[in-house]
Design a protein around this motif. Structure first.
Motif, PDB file in Angstrom:
ATOM      1  N   LEU A 112      -7.372   4.350  -4.588  1.00 30.04           N
ATOM      2  CA  LEU A 112      -6.459   3.680  -3.480  1.00 30.04           C
ATOM      3  C   LEU A 112      -7.471   3.291  -2.254  1.00 30.04           C
ATOM      4  O   LEU A 112      -8.283   3.897  -1.797  1.00 30.04           O
ATOM      5  CB  LEU A 112      -5.854   4.396  -2.575  1.00 30.04           C
ATOM      6  N   ASN A 113      -7.584   1.992  -1.916  1.00 31.29           N
ATOM      7  CA  ASN A 113      -8.230   1.149  -1.042  1.00 31.29           C
ATOM      8  C   ASN A 113      -7.561   1.209   0.358  1.00 31.29           C
ATOM      9  O   ASN A 113      -8.294   1.459   1.495  1.00 31.29           O
ATOM     10  CB  ASN A 113      -8.657  -0.059  -1.259  1.00 31.29           C
ATOM     11  N   VAL A 164      -8.169  15.385   0.931  1.00 32.20           N
ATOM     12  CA  VAL A 164      -7.259  14.041   0.900  1.00 32.20           C
ATOM     13  C   VAL A 164      -8.200  12.997   0.468  1.00 32.20           C
ATOM     14  O   VAL A 164      -7.756  11.979  -0.267  1.00 32.20           O
ATOM     15  CB  VAL A 164      -6.806  13.853   2.609  1.00 32.20           C
ATOM     16  N   LYS A 165      -9.372  12.940   1.025  1.00 35.62           N
ATOM     17  CA  LYS A 165     -10.363  11.749   0.338  1.00 35.62           C
ATOM     18  C   LYS A 165     -10.562  11.756  -0.925  1.00 35.62           C
ATOM     19  O   LYS A 165     -10.543  10.826  -1.726  1.00 35.62           O
ATOM     20  CB  LYS A 165     -11.605  11.924   1.158  1.00 35.62           C
ATOM     21  N   GLN A 166     -10.744  12.923  -1.423  1.00 33.08           N
ATOM     22  CA  GLN A 166     -10.917  13.019  -2.955  1.00 33.08           C
ATOM     23  C   GLN A 166      -9.629  12.745  -3.716  1.00 33.08           C
ATOM     24  O   GLN A 166      -9.746  12.043  -4.717  1.00 33.08           O
ATOM     25  CB  GLN A 166     -11.315  14.494  -3.354  1.00 33.08           C
ATOM     26  N   ALA A 185       0.931  -1.106   0.060  1.00 28.88           N
ATOM     27  CA  ALA A 185       0.085   0.135   0.056  1.00 28.88           C
ATOM     28  C   ALA A 185       0.793   1.197   0.017  1.00 28.88           C
ATOM     29  O   ALA A 185       1.958   1.458   0.749  1.00 28.88           O
ATOM     30  CB  ALA A 185      -0.963  -0.004   1.240  1.00 28.88           C
ATOM     31  N   PRO A 186       0.653   2.376  -0.727  1.00 31.30           N
ATOM     32  CA  PRO A 186       1.350   3.295  -0.893  1.00 31.30           C
ATOM     33  C   PRO A 186       1.216   4.288   0.279  1.00 31.30           C
ATOM     34  O   PRO A 186       0.318   4.109   1.225  1.00 31.30           O
ATOM     35  CB  PRO A 186       0.767   4.214  -2.041  1.00 31.30           C
ATOM     36  N   VAL A 187       2.160   5.135   0.497  1.00 26.63           N
ATOM     37  CA  VAL A 187       2.296   6.292   1.457  1.00 26.63           C
ATOM     38  C   VAL A 187       2.009   7.582   0.730  1.00 26.63           C
ATOM     39  O   VAL A 187       2.540   7.946  -0.183  1.00 26.63           O
ATOM     40  CB  VAL A 187       3.518   6.359   2.347  1.00 26.63           C
ATOM     41  N   GLY A 209      -9.390   2.379   5.558  1.00 29.13           N
ATOM     42  CA  GLY A 209      -8.245   2.106   4.764  1.00 29.13           C
ATOM     43  C   GLY A 209      -6.871   2.858   4.964  1.00 29.13           C
ATOM     44  O   GLY A 209      -5.945   2.433   4.283  1.00 29.13           O
ATOM     45  N   VAL A 210      -6.702   3.390   6.061  1.00 31.63           N
ATOM     46  CA  VAL A 210      -5.392   3.849   6.657  1.00 31.63           C
ATOM     47  C   VAL A 210      -4.612   2.874   7.313  1.00 31.63           C
ATOM     48  O   VAL A 210      -5.696   2.411   8.350  1.00 31.63           O
ATOM     49  CB  VAL A 210      -5.629   4.998   7.501  1.00 31.63           C
ATOM     50  N   LYS A 211      -3.522   2.570   6.944  1.00 28.69           N
ATOM     51  CA  LYS A 211      -2.711   1.465   7.724  1.00 28.69           C
ATOM     52  C   LYS A 211      -2.012   1.850   8.525  1.00 28.69           C
ATOM     53  O   LYS A 211      -1.669   1.065   9.640  1.00 28.69           O
ATOM     54  CB  LYS A 211      -1.829   0.661   6.497  1.00 28.69           C
ATOM     55  N   SER A 212      -1.538   2.848   8.534  1.00 29.44           N
ATOM     56  CA  SER A 212      -0.564   3.342   9.667  1.00 29.44           C
ATOM     57  C   SER A 212      -0.464   5.050   9.306  1.00 29.44           C
ATOM     58  O   SER A 212      -0.681   5.514   8.213  1.00 29.44           O
ATOM     59  CB  SER A 212       0.765   2.875   9.503  1.00 29.44           C
TER      60      SER A 212
END
Length: 294
Positions: A94-95, A85-87, A28-30, A119-122
């Protein structure tokens, strides 16, 4: 071989520019959230080095950098930036993704997660500003560590509305040399100076105010410290030993956040990604490589 793609994503008020650095990994991207408000990705462009761990998405928030610069002042508030940011993440399809915010970017990262945690992983909070009142108090304390003449000049200029004066600029430069970037001018990367043309002071003044030491803009009452316990993903807090985002406040935020880590860059102020680049990148890569956050 790294693949670089860039373009624009429509958001409320205009289009924002982004650039993705990708070694075609499945991680997943940052998403990097730059400081300001009203700055740009420019000083953080070195973070593209993190792409050997996971894709890196740099972008300029609306109103600055390479993004559109609408003249509508009603756009400059944290609620719209959160939706931006959501848009962006929706526009890029991005999921799952990670957030790396610096300075005001940490304000935005926290506000985003607290409204849209899915969806936020870290999260990485680099030199965090998670309480505007606490930040202002910390700057007053930092100011007291400077020569009395500098303190008096800044205080008198602010009281008299002379923040455009040469004396005020010289005094704040001394403050910045202590608490923003401690590298000598000759050792600072050229792109730091170049980045000034990408800023938008109108956004900064409306959201923060004319002074670093007294929040007068619409972020004046922002304080999410009572909600940090809601962050349920791995979290890293970092700052410089001499940072505007003081080690004391940064550690305090970390203590309020479950499953968080805290790191101080001992030779840095507010720009450890430049002042101690190698160490900064190692700390970021170590965190972003954790098996628990892929």
């Amino acid at each position: 071989m790294v693949t670089i793609t860039e373009g624009f994503v429509p958001v409320t008020g205009g289009k924002v520019w982004y650039q993705r650095h990708d070694y075609n990994t499945k991680n997943a991207p940052v998403i990097v959230l730059h400081g300001g408000p009203g700055s740009s990705h420019w000083s953080l462009q070195g973070l593209k080095e993190l792409a050997d761990i996971r894709p890196v998405i740099l972008y300029d928030q609306l109103g600055c950098g390479k993004s559109d610069r609408p003249k509508d002042p009603t756009l400059w508030n944290i609620e719209r930036f959160v939706e931006e940011v959501k848009q962006l993440k929706d526009g890029l399809g991005l999921n799952e993704f990670h957030l790396l915010g610096h300075s005001w970017g940490t304000t935005l990262a926290a506000a985003y997660y607290l409204k849209h945690p899915e969806g936020v992983k870290s999260i990485i909070f680099s030199s965090p500003c998670l309480s505007a009142p606490k930040w202002a108090d910390d700057q007053k304390q930092n100011l007291r560590n400077l020569p009395i003449k500098i303190q008096q000049t800044i205080e008198e200029c602010e009281e008299n509305g002379n923040t455009d004066s040469q004396a005020y600029k010289e005094a704040t430069k001394i403050f910045n040399n202590h608490f923003v970037c401690r590298l000598p001018e000759s050792e600072r990367p050229a792109f730091l100076k170049e980045g000034s043309k990408y800023r938008n002071s109108e956004i900064y003044n409306m959201m923060w105010g004319a002074s670093e030491f007294d929040v007068a803009g619409n972020l004046k009452n922002f304080d999410c410290t009572q909600e940090l316990h809601k962050i349920a993903v791995p979290t890293l807090y970092t700052c410089g030993r001499y940072d505007e985002a003081t080690p004391e406040s940064t550690e305090y935020f970390s203590r309020l956040t479950p499953n968080s880590k805290f790191h101080v860059f001992e030779k840095s102020a507010h720009m450890p990604y430049i002042e101690e680049n190698d160490k900064f990148m190692k700390v970021m890569k170590d965190f972003l490589s954790l098996d628990t956050i892929h």
